[in-house]
Design an enzyme around this catalytic site. Sequence first.
Site, PDB file in Angstrom:
ATOM      1  NE  ARG A 101      -3.106   0.709  -0.705  1.00  0.00           N
ATOM      2  CZ  ARG A 101      -3.368   0.797  -1.994  1.00  0.00           C
ATOM      3  NH1 ARG A 101      -2.957   1.847  -2.688  1.00  0.00           N
ATOM      4  NH2 ARG A 101      -4.002  -0.170  -2.613  1.00  0.00           N
ATOM      5  CE  LYS A 136      -2.857  28.120  -4.534  1.00  0.00           C
ATOM      6  NZ  LYS A 136      -3.781  28.677  -5.552  1.00  0.00           N
ATOM      7  CE  LYS A 168       1.641  35.274  -3.311  1.00  0.00           C
ATOM      8  NZ  LYS A 168       0.723  34.123  -3.126  1.00  0.00           N
ATOM      9  CD  GLU A 197      -0.136  38.186  -6.541  1.00  0.00           C
ATOM     10  OE1 GLU A 197       0.254  37.017  -6.376  1.00  0.00           O
ATOM     11  OE2 GLU A 197      -1.131  38.663  -5.960  1.00  0.00           O
ATOM     12  CG  ASP A 218      -3.210  36.455  -9.076  1.00  0.00           C
ATOM     13  OD1 ASP A 218      -3.427  35.434  -9.741  1.00  0.00           O
ATOM     14  OD2 ASP A 218      -3.605  36.601  -7.903  1.00  0.00           O
TER      15      ASP A 218
END
Length: 289
Positions: A101, A136, A168, A197, A218
């Site tokens: 597994r 992420k 940012k 950004e 963005d």
Amino acid sequence: MSDTFDPPLQAVVDDVAQALAEDIGIGDATAALLPDEADDAYLLCKEDAVVCGRPWFDACHRALDPEVAIEWHVREGQRVTAGTVLATLHGRSRALVSAERASLNFMQTLSATATSTAAHVDAVQGTRARILDTRKTIPGLRQAQKYAVRVGGGSNHRMGLYDAVMLKENHIRAAGSLTAAAEAARAMHPALPLIVEVESLEQLREALDVGCDRILVDDFPAAMRRQAVAITAAHARPVPLEVSGGVDLTGLRAIAEDGVDCISIGALTKHVRAIDMSLKLGPAPVGPG
């Protein structure tokens, strides 16, 4: 595709140790029912995929049976079709099923990221755009997933909060202006890449004037994005432009054709649907695949 990738060796060791510890605990109660004798097994891929995760798979099995023989029939990063036997193994039956597994979890998850990345890389083929990942990632598997992005043909963004400065909205607001934030970042971290950004074309011009290593636009609408490309190209010190936010496979090609340099996509590591694989005891089937 080459199999000369650079896996994060310490991460492999640490990831496998944690995976086996959480799965086996004080011992595999079911595997103890099997005779502890040599047996064969094979790893089967049940859908089209880009293969990724061999170092983790091998480490899982060798941690429980250092003498296990593993013969790979495909390269790391190779594209395979459903029904392909990826590897054959020969070792102690108890160890084979105890490692099953954890080894499959790594292979299925990392192959998923590599497969998704390859699809995005294919979509921008022939343009200047590079596909980047983001932070992420699945907690605890960042190095593994970023390795899988490289295997799929993509490139890594910053690994964490420590290896690049990324300004940012909140950083700019706290500093009083984009210029002030950038100057403070350069003074404090002169050796680190500086990414800024921007939320408007005016901020874009300010970022170009102050100087940085990459500018992230963005959620710019298409027309505004094309203006950003033109403004950057005309500047005395142009820097790479990165697009992020709301990017999916459907609209990816159009973004790349606008002339941006990088497209960062969180879905590569966040929206993971594991590739279907299985590890079966016994000799591998003979035939296609």
